[in-house]
Design a protein around this motif. Sequence first.
Motif, PDB file in Angstrom:
ATOM      1  N   GLU A 237      99.896   7.460 -10.965  1.00 27.56           N
ATOM      2  CA  GLU A 237     100.368   7.318 -12.790  1.00 27.56           C
ATOM      3  C   GLU A 237     102.443   8.243 -12.910  1.00 27.56           C
ATOM      4  O   GLU A 237     102.771   7.527 -14.034  1.00 27.56           O
ATOM      5  CB  GLU A 237     100.321   7.872 -13.887  1.00 27.56           C
ATOM      6  CG  GLU A 237      98.381   7.511 -13.863  1.00 27.56           C
ATOM      7  CD  GLU A 237      97.296   8.022 -14.721  1.00 27.56           C
ATOM      8  OE1 GLU A 237      96.596   8.396 -15.614  1.00 27.56           O
ATOM      9  OE2 GLU A 237      97.007   9.518 -14.086  1.00 27.56           O
ATOM     10  N   ASN A 238     102.796   8.522 -11.432  1.00 28.36           N
ATOM     11  CA  ASN A 238     103.865   9.170 -11.935  1.00 28.36           C
ATOM     12  C   ASN A 238     104.899   8.405 -10.685  1.00 28.36           C
ATOM     13  O   ASN A 238     106.420   8.725 -10.849  1.00 28.36           O
ATOM     14  CB  ASN A 238     103.854  10.498 -11.548  1.00 28.36           C
ATOM     15  CG  ASN A 238     103.244  11.279 -10.218  1.00 28.36           C
ATOM     16  OD1 ASN A 238     102.730   9.588  -9.407  1.00 28.36           O
ATOM     17  ND2 ASN A 238     102.539  12.060 -10.273  1.00 28.36           N
ATOM     18  N   GLN A 239     105.042   6.817 -11.149  1.00 25.21           N
ATOM     19  CA  GLN A 239     106.111   6.522 -10.064  1.00 25.21           C
ATOM     20  C   GLN A 239     105.976   5.384 -11.088  1.00 25.21           C
ATOM     21  O   GLN A 239     105.528   5.388 -12.615  1.00 25.21           O
ATOM     22  CB  GLN A 239     105.405   5.655  -9.363  1.00 25.21           C
ATOM     23  CG  GLN A 239     103.510   5.097  -9.333  1.00 25.21           C
ATOM     24  CD  GLN A 239     103.389   4.384  -8.406  1.00 25.21           C
ATOM     25  OE1 GLN A 239     103.744   4.775  -7.063  1.00 25.21           O
ATOM     26  NE2 GLN A 239     102.685   3.696  -7.747  1.00 25.21           N
ATOM     27  N   PRO A 240     107.507   5.042 -11.226  1.00 26.92           N
ATOM     28  CA  PRO A 240     108.341   4.048 -12.094  1.00 26.92           C
ATOM     29  C   PRO A 240     107.508   2.690 -12.557  1.00 26.92           C
ATOM     30  O   PRO A 240     107.008   2.587 -14.100  1.00 26.92           O
ATOM     31  CB  PRO A 240     109.989   4.418 -12.121  1.00 26.92           C
ATOM     32  CG  PRO A 240     109.658   5.056 -10.920  1.00 26.92           C
ATOM     33  CD  PRO A 240     108.247   4.719 -10.434  1.00 26.92           C
ATOM     34  N   GLN A 241     107.403   2.130 -11.379  1.00 23.27           N
ATOM     35  CA  GLN A 241     106.331   0.683 -11.862  1.00 23.27           C
ATOM     36  C   GLN A 241     105.404   1.357 -11.152  1.00 23.27           C
ATOM     37  O   GLN A 241     104.519   2.041 -10.237  1.00 23.27           O
ATOM     38  CB  GLN A 241     107.541  -0.343 -10.790  1.00 23.27           C
ATOM     39  CG  GLN A 241     108.782  -0.455 -10.856  1.00 23.27           C
ATOM     40  CD  GLN A 241     108.865  -0.883 -12.711  1.00 23.27           C
ATOM     41  OE1 GLN A 241     108.485  -2.230 -12.712  1.00 23.27           O
ATOM     42  NE2 GLN A 241     109.997  -0.534 -13.315  1.00 23.27           N
ATOM     43  N   ALA A 243     102.010   1.671 -11.863  1.00 20.70           N
ATOM     44  CA  ALA A 243     101.559   3.109 -11.972  1.00 20.70           C
ATOM     45  C   ALA A 243     100.132   2.579 -12.963  1.00 20.70           C
ATOM     46  O   ALA A 243      99.420   3.472 -12.932  1.00 20.70           O
ATOM     47  CB  ALA A 243     101.828   3.814 -12.738  1.00 20.70           C
ATOM     48  N   LYS A 330     104.223  15.354  -9.349  1.00 19.88           N
ATOM     49  CA  LYS A 330     104.973  14.806  -8.914  1.00 19.88           C
ATOM     50  C   LYS A 330     104.285  14.248  -7.297  1.00 19.88           C
ATOM     51  O   LYS A 330     104.093  15.195  -6.832  1.00 19.88           O
ATOM     52  CB  LYS A 330     106.530  14.445  -9.057  1.00 19.88           C
ATOM     53  CG  LYS A 330     107.089  15.128 -10.138  1.00 19.88           C
ATOM     54  CD  LYS A 330     108.694  14.670  -9.860  1.00 19.88           C
ATOM     55  CE  LYS A 330     109.146  15.782  -8.730  1.00 19.88           C
ATOM     56  NZ  LYS A 330     110.214  16.302  -8.657  1.00 19.88           N
ATOM     57  N   ASP A 335     111.441  12.829  -6.001  1.00 16.32           N
ATOM     58  CA  ASP A 335     110.306  11.458  -7.374  1.00 16.32           C
ATOM     59  C   ASP A 335     111.662  12.495  -8.490  1.00 16.32           C
ATOM     60  O   ASP A 335     112.019  13.764  -9.183  1.00 16.32           O
ATOM     61  CB  ASP A 335     109.204  11.264  -7.452  1.00 16.32           C
ATOM     62  CG  ASP A 335     108.605  10.770  -5.953  1.00 16.32           C
ATOM     63  OD1 ASP A 335     109.444  10.572  -5.220  1.00 16.32           O
ATOM     64  OD2 ASP A 335     107.284  10.964  -5.919  1.00 16.32           O
ATOM     65  N   LEU A 339     107.745  12.107 -15.395  1.00 11.03           N
ATOM     66  CA  LEU A 339     106.565  10.652 -14.962  1.00 11.03           C
ATOM     67  C   LEU A 339     105.623  11.114 -15.581  1.00 11.03           C
ATOM     68  O   LEU A 339     104.979  11.436 -14.865  1.00 11.03           O
ATOM     69  CB  LEU A 339     107.476   9.676 -14.485  1.00 11.03           C
ATOM     70  CG  LEU A 339     108.150   8.650 -14.384  1.00 11.03           C
ATOM     71  CD1 LEU A 339     109.023   8.185 -12.458  1.00 11.03           C
ATOM     72  CD2 LEU A 339     108.419   8.074 -15.562  1.00 11.03           C
ATOM     73  N   SER A 421     105.965   5.373 -17.251  1.00 15.67           N
ATOM     74  CA  SER A 421     106.057   4.465 -16.331  1.00 15.67           C
ATOM     75  C   SER A 421     106.106   3.269 -17.275  1.00 15.67           C
ATOM     76  O   SER A 421     106.069   2.435 -18.352  1.00 15.67           O
ATOM     77  CB  SER A 421     105.000   3.964 -15.753  1.00 15.67           C
ATOM     78  OG  SER A 421     104.794   5.558 -15.480  1.00 15.67           O
TER      79      SER A 421
END
Length: 471
Positions: A237-241, A243, A330, A335, A339, A421
């Motif tokens: 869930e805490n990555q830009p794409q 998720a 994160k 990172d 997000l 995200s």
Amino acid sequence: MRKRKVWASAMSGVLMLSLLAGCGGNNGNNAAGGKATAAPDATNSAAGTDSGSGENVNLRLYTYGTEEAYNWKHTLEAYKEVEPGVTVELVQLSEKGDTQEAFKKLDLEAASSAQMDILMFSDAAGYAQRVALGMAEPLDEFIAKDGYKVEEDYKVDTHLDGKVYALPGKFNPWYVLLNKNHLDEAGLAVPADWTWDEFADYAKKLTQGEGAQKRYGTYFHGPQGGGWMEFLKLKLENQPQNAEFLKADGTSNLDDPNFKSTLELRLRMEKEDQSSVPYSDMISQKLAYRTQFFNESASMLLIGSWMNTEIGGTDKVPLNFNMAVAPFPKNNAGDEKGLTPVTTDYVAVAAKSKNKEAAYKFVRWYTTEGQLVQGKNIPAWSKVTSDQVEGIIDTILSGTKNPEKVDKKTLVDTLVASKASAIIPPATYQSEVYKAINEEYEKMILGNQDVDTTVKNSQDRVNKIIDANKK
């Protein structure tokens, strides 16, 4: 494109949809004053125009939101001033704000001859499922007439298969609530930016005692019953794409190493560190996250910021310690910061409504100026700037019993830094995916299979669900 379920075939399984969970429980507190916060003008908002027919219109709004959490009386009275010819009647689906109970009742009402005009869904999966059932009217023509784009006017993009069936209300990023007294005792600072490894280390240091009197470092309120699945996507869930459990193209995302890493984190914290409340206790004792945190049985609580209305304490759940807030952790120190999962209310016009234009006008007003009138949450409306967040928080906290016990700076800083995200439109069969992954997780956490088997079984089951829903 996924195969759409038509109304007639889908209603036979309608109760299964109620496995979906949103924020759940009772977001109880007293109404935060009665004053409407000054709002910027909504671009070409339809809400201020005449209701059209010249006759009085009665609209029925179906919601899981309680009066305490949503300030409905004041909000609907304010709309009456905007549209004197329109009365919005509240249909309360759950007295305690339980989203699963509300979904069950909503589905039964939809299958009946009841008048339905405005519908509120508590999560993306529930929204997508009920669009597939034909319950919501496309809003694209209304939006085009008003001259705005959802992805520009709101922080949450609600498109499904290229169409908009709802507008987003609140903007509730997830964060970590902290018992600052416990942190001070352990010599730990309030994190402004941290990783999951640091979160786990904090939880271990905050854990004290044994047996029935044990105080855990943290409490995870899920997954359970195919809901609260955020707790199985912690490192996705805490990555830009990507998720989500599914990618934007509809394929499985369970081969992402962060899915397995999330399982390993949950397993380590519960079994090795013994710093998180056991999953078996949560299920067998039907534990409530408010009780676990406010009764000081757990020092940290990962939860959505719908809790803003309660963190200063309420009559039902008092605050007897100092509170601080930290951002969603994160994966790695380098990172991107902020997000986090974001929840919202999906506010739709019922497909069976006989007053669709009037219903849409309310939906547009409610998701813009109405959010500030309500005074309970940070709105998803992008016209509300970060500079206004502190004022909104002041209004929200003023409705709690002990706002002075909340470290407001850490709360505001966390909210301002939070961002979603890339939104992945949920599949119409997303609840099936959730249920399958939840069941495989339970086998692992209860000691019946290892992590690798859990990942493989989850992948296999999800791929079968995807294949079954292809055209």
